[in-house]
Write an enzyme that holds these catalytic residues in place. Structure first.
Site: not given
Ligand code: SIN
Length: 290
Positions: A108, A110, A266
């Site tokens: 995704h 953010d 990410h």
């Molecule tokens: C996220 O913001 O999607 C979490 C990333 C993580 O905890 O590594």
């Protein structure tokens, strides 16, 4: 493997990944306000590498907030209760006995369902598990560049539909969850709303084009049937997540990571059941995607 930079910077050193996507920035103390030049160099390195890590930064919450605000105004973080006394900080805490899927375990960008999604997310590692817990990043700019001219022409006028419904909606994953989760998620009918953004967006700083879609938040393509949209998105998702476009971030304690949501997506990997992981997260407001 990190590469020594040719260093066009006066106040910091940048050690970039061989692809140029992802870099470590050393030589700065983020517990104090940065000089104007250092801040400009951080922003330049971030624009170039999209995901930048600052190792050995023992930041308090106040210092994390101050550095975030030096980058830009806070973004709005919906559907998750912030830390008491820190309305712009989320604590991503997973206890050793939690068995619910770790937060962020799907590709995704953010809050891409917002009219102006956050430009940046900052994540500071407090407790890093001894195994697992890496965060993977996809370079949506190089993924776009690698498409054929014909595919680029087809995608150019398209708008992708984004929604938080699959995660935070009334019928979403978190609404159905029964396992213990320390992170306080607030499921809401607000999450079932949707809006559209250009499927290919142009970065306001670099001027480069990037695919702006993700499997978690992109639910269709405007003007197409569900099946047509799913076929195009499905192809693009498998194209984007090839190894060639991925940077795997391995955490160390007291590391600050800042990524650009306008040109990356990410995925938070699990693999650390039985261990504590604690991160503090802020976002920086962004523009309407164009
Ligand atoms: C996220 O913001 O999607 C979490 C990333 C993580 O905890 O590594």
């Amino acid at each position: 493997m990190l590469q020594e930079a040719e260093s066009p910077y006066a106040t910091l050193q940048v050690q970039a990944q061989p692809s140029g996507f992802g870099a470590e920035i050393v030589g700065l103390d983020l517990t104090r306000p940065l000089s104007r030049q250092a801040l400009a160099e951080v922003k330049a390195a971030w624009a170039k590498h999209a995901v930048v890590a600052f190792p050995d930064q023992p930041l308090s919450l106040d210092q994390l907030e101050a550095f975030t605000q030096a980058i830009g105004a806070f973004g709005e973080d919906p559907f998750i209760r912030p830390m008491p006394g820190h309305p712009n900080v989320l604590e991503l805490r997973r206890e050793p006995d939690e068995r619910a899927t770790n937060f962020g375990a799907g590709w995704h960008s953010d809050w891409s369902f917002q009219p102006s999604p956050p430009a940046a997310t900052l994540l500071h590692s407090e407790v890093v598990p001894p195994v697992g817990g890496d965060t993977l990043f996809c370079d949506c700019t190089r993924a776009y560049d690698a498409l054929s001219d014909s595919m680029k022409a087809m995608l150019a006028p398209l708008r992708a539909v984004h929604s938080a419904t699959r995660a935070y909606g009334t019928e979403g994953v978190f609404a159905k969850e029964t396992a213990k989760r320390t992170l306080q998620i607030v499921v809401s009918p607000e999450a079932d709303k949707s809006l559209s953004h250009p499927l290919v967006r142009t970065h306001p700083v670099t001027g480069r084009k990037a695919l702006f879609i993700s499997p978690v938040y992109t639910v269709g393509v405007e003007g197409m049937t569900r099946e047509e949209g799913a076929a195009i998105l499905g192809y693009l998702f498998q194209h984007m997540t090839q190894d060639a476009f991925i940077y795997r971030h391995r955490w160390r304690p007291r590391m600050l990571l800042m990524w650009d949501n306008r040109c990356t997506m990410h995925f938070a990997e699990g693999g650390y059941d039985g261990h504590l992981r604690v991160m503090h997260r802020t976002t920086v407001a962004g523009d309407v995607p164009r």
